[in-house]
Write a protein that holds these residues in place. Structure first.
Motif, PDB file in Angstrom:
ATOM      1  N   LYS A 165      70.659  21.043  63.892  1.00 33.81           N
ATOM      2  CA  LYS A 165      71.887  21.569  64.098  1.00 33.81           C
ATOM      3  C   LYS A 165      72.236  21.255  62.449  1.00 33.81           C
ATOM      4  CE  LYS A 165      72.069  19.463  68.377  1.00 33.81           C
ATOM      5  NZ  LYS A 165      72.713  18.099  69.141  1.00 33.81           N
ATOM      6  N   SER A 166      72.252  21.483  61.367  1.00 33.31           N
ATOM      7  CA  SER A 166      72.886  21.618  60.154  1.00 33.31           C
ATOM      8  C   SER A 166      72.503  22.881  59.906  1.00 33.31           C
ATOM      9  CB  SER A 166      71.430  20.670  59.085  1.00 33.31           C
ATOM     10  OG  SER A 166      72.176  21.005  58.122  1.00 33.31           O
ATOM     11  N   LEU A 167      71.475  23.192  59.676  1.00 29.82           N
ATOM     12  CA  LEU A 167      70.888  25.098  59.645  1.00 29.82           C
ATOM     13  C   LEU A 167      72.435  26.172  60.222  1.00 29.82           C
ATOM     14  CD1 LEU A 167      66.861  24.918  58.992  1.00 29.82           C
ATOM     15  CD2 LEU A 167      68.868  24.787  57.106  1.00 29.82           C
ATOM     16  N   MET A 168      72.278  25.661  61.604  1.00 30.03           N
ATOM     17  CA  MET A 168      73.041  26.490  62.381  1.00 30.03           C
ATOM     18  C   MET A 168      74.205  26.616  62.433  1.00 30.03           C
ATOM     19  SD  MET A 168      71.057  26.165  65.721  1.00 30.03           S
ATOM     20  CE  MET A 168      71.030  26.920  66.639  1.00 30.03           C
ATOM     21  N   SER A 169      75.138  25.375  61.475  1.00 28.85           N
ATOM     22  CA  SER A 169      76.361  24.688  61.594  1.00 28.85           C
ATOM     23  C   SER A 169      76.753  25.876  60.426  1.00 28.85           C
ATOM     24  CB  SER A 169      76.181  23.932  60.679  1.00 28.85           C
ATOM     25  OG  SER A 169      76.112  23.353  59.668  1.00 28.85           O
ATOM     26  N   ASP A 170      78.030  26.320  61.026  1.00 28.68           N
ATOM     27  CA  ASP A 170      78.684  27.601  60.049  1.00 28.68           C
ATOM     28  C   ASP A 170      78.438  26.963  58.864  1.00 28.68           C
ATOM     29  OD1 ASP A 170      79.595  28.895  62.422  1.00 28.68           O
ATOM     30  OD2 ASP A 170      81.615  27.609  62.691  1.00 28.68           O
ATOM     31  N   ASP A 171      78.585  26.011  58.195  1.00 27.83           N
ATOM     32  CA  ASP A 171      78.794  26.117  57.177  1.00 27.83           C
ATOM     33  C   ASP A 171      77.774  25.936  55.760  1.00 27.83           C
ATOM     34  OD1 ASP A 171      81.610  26.019  56.595  1.00 27.83           O
ATOM     35  OD2 ASP A 171      82.709  24.013  56.811  1.00 27.83           O
ATOM     36  N   ILE A 172      77.147  25.367  56.197  1.00 25.12           N
ATOM     37  CA  ILE A 172      76.012  24.944  55.796  1.00 25.12           C
ATOM     38  C   ILE A 172      74.880  25.842  56.361  1.00 25.12           C
ATOM     39  CG2 ILE A 172      73.455  23.270  55.891  1.00 25.12           C
ATOM     40  CD1 ILE A 172      75.950  20.870  55.978  1.00 25.12           C
ATOM     41  N   GLY A 173      74.700  25.869  57.357  1.00 23.55           N
ATOM     42  CA  GLY A 173      73.981  27.294  57.903  1.00 23.55           C
ATOM     43  C   GLY A 173      74.335  28.397  56.841  1.00 23.55           C
ATOM     44  N   ARG A 174      75.824  28.623  56.722  1.00 19.72           N
ATOM     45  CA  ARG A 174      76.143  30.638  55.591  1.00 19.72           C
ATOM     46  C   ARG A 174      75.412  30.306  54.693  1.00 19.72           C
ATOM     47  NH1 ARG A 174      81.237  29.543  57.198  1.00 19.72           N
ATOM     48  NH2 ARG A 174      80.817  31.079  59.209  1.00 19.72           N
ATOM     49  N   GLU A 175      75.785  28.978  53.799  1.00 15.30           N
ATOM     50  CA  GLU A 175      75.819  28.798  52.536  1.00 15.30           C
ATOM     51  C   GLU A 175      73.856  28.681  52.579  1.00 15.30           C
ATOM     52  OE1 GLU A 175      75.198  25.475  48.887  1.00 15.30           O
ATOM     53  OE2 GLU A 175      76.777  25.139  50.900  1.00 15.30           O
ATOM     54  N   PHE A 176      72.745  27.992  53.378  1.00 16.83           N
ATOM     55  CA  PHE A 176      71.828  28.753  53.010  1.00 16.83           C
ATOM     56  C   PHE A 176      71.054  30.142  53.617  1.00 16.83           C
ATOM     57  CE2 PHE A 176      70.677  23.688  53.628  1.00 16.83           C
ATOM     58  CZ  PHE A 176      71.207  23.440  52.858  1.00 16.83           C
ATOM     59  N   ARG A 177      71.668  30.681  54.619  1.00 16.75           N
ATOM     60  CA  ARG A 177      71.842  32.223  54.438  1.00 16.75           C
ATOM     61  C   ARG A 177      71.664  32.984  53.434  1.00 16.75           C
ATOM     62  NH1 ARG A 177      72.746  30.346  59.957  1.00 16.75           N
ATOM     63  NH2 ARG A 177      75.046  31.210  59.429  1.00 16.75           N
ATOM     64  N   LYS A 178      72.841  32.867  53.307  1.00 16.34           N
ATOM     65  CA  LYS A 178      73.508  33.943  51.928  1.00 16.34           C
ATOM     66  C   LYS A 178      72.395  33.215  50.834  1.00 16.34           C
ATOM     67  CE  LYS A 178      76.548  33.569  48.350  1.00 16.34           C
ATOM     68  NZ  LYS A 178      76.279  32.989  47.052  1.00 16.34           N
ATOM     69  N   ASN A 179      71.760  31.765  50.193  1.00 10.41           N
ATOM     70  CA  ASN A 179      70.800  31.550  49.302  1.00 10.41           C
ATOM     71  C   ASN A 179      69.902  32.307  49.335  1.00 10.41           C
ATOM     72  OD1 ASN A 179      73.538  30.161  48.220  1.00 10.41           O
ATOM     73  ND2 ASN A 179      72.195  28.088  48.995  1.00 10.41           N
ATOM     74  N   ALA A 180      69.096  31.977  50.510  1.00 11.34           N
ATOM     75  CA  ALA A 180      68.000  32.641  51.386  1.00 11.34           C
ATOM     76  C   ALA A 180      67.849  34.301  50.880  1.00 11.34           C
ATOM     77  CB  ALA A 180      67.561  32.313  52.316  1.00 11.34           C
ATOM     78  N   GLU A 181      69.381  35.021  51.204  1.00 14.76           N
ATOM     79  CA  GLU A 181      68.888  36.676  50.967  1.00 14.76           C
ATOM     80  C   GLU A 181      69.034  36.695  49.959  1.00 14.76           C
ATOM     81  OE1 GLU A 181      68.428  40.146  51.868  1.00 14.76           O
ATOM     82  OE2 GLU A 181      68.632  38.770  53.342  1.00 14.76           O
ATOM     83  N   GLU A 182      69.594  36.340  48.791  1.00 14.20           N
ATOM     84  CA  GLU A 182      69.434  36.167  47.223  1.00 14.20           C
ATOM     85  C   GLU A 182      68.524  35.552  46.420  1.00 14.20           C
ATOM     86  OE1 GLU A 182      73.321  34.120  45.734  1.00 14.20           O
ATOM     87  OE2 GLU A 182      74.134  35.145  46.674  1.00 14.20           O
TER      88      GLU A 182
END
Length: 107
Positions: free
Chosen positions: A59-76
């Motif tokens: 749920k933490s990874l799927m949440s809007d704020d945290i999930g978005r940040e981690f997906r952005k970091n993963a893409e970088e």
């Protein structure tokens, strides 16, 4: 614990159990910020992970704020990793040097 697989680099749930996994989990969660930690509980005969802890991590990874940040970091991080694999990149150069070393015959 696998950090990178194929062309995917997605946010991770880091669940270290043994050896270098603890260090890898800290790098993933604290330095790269591409995942959340899942620390197993200790029992007298091994480790135990509860479904409620897994659910919370997902749920933490799927949440809007945290999930978005981690997906952005993963893409970088994915872009940074791929840059090392092209000609002139460190991984490419080290692989070339290794192949040259093991294919050279010494007499």
């Amino acid at each position: 614990m696998e950090v990178y697989h194929g062309e995917s680099l997605l946010p991770l749930i880091a669940a270290p159990v043994f050896a270098d996994q603890c260090l890898n989990a800290r790098v993933i969660t604290e330095k790269l910020k591409v995942g959340v930690p899942l620390t197993p509980g200790y029992k007298h005969d091994g480790y135990e992970i509860f479904s409620t802890d897994v659910e919370k991590a997902i749920k933490s990874l799927m949440s809007d704020d945290i999930g978005r940040e981690f997906r952005k970091n993963a893409e970088e991080e994915k872009k940074r990793l791929f840059a090392t694999m092209v000609a002139g990149g460190t991984t490419h150069e080290m692989t070339e040097a290794f192949l040259k070393l093991i294919t050279t015959v010494y007499y």
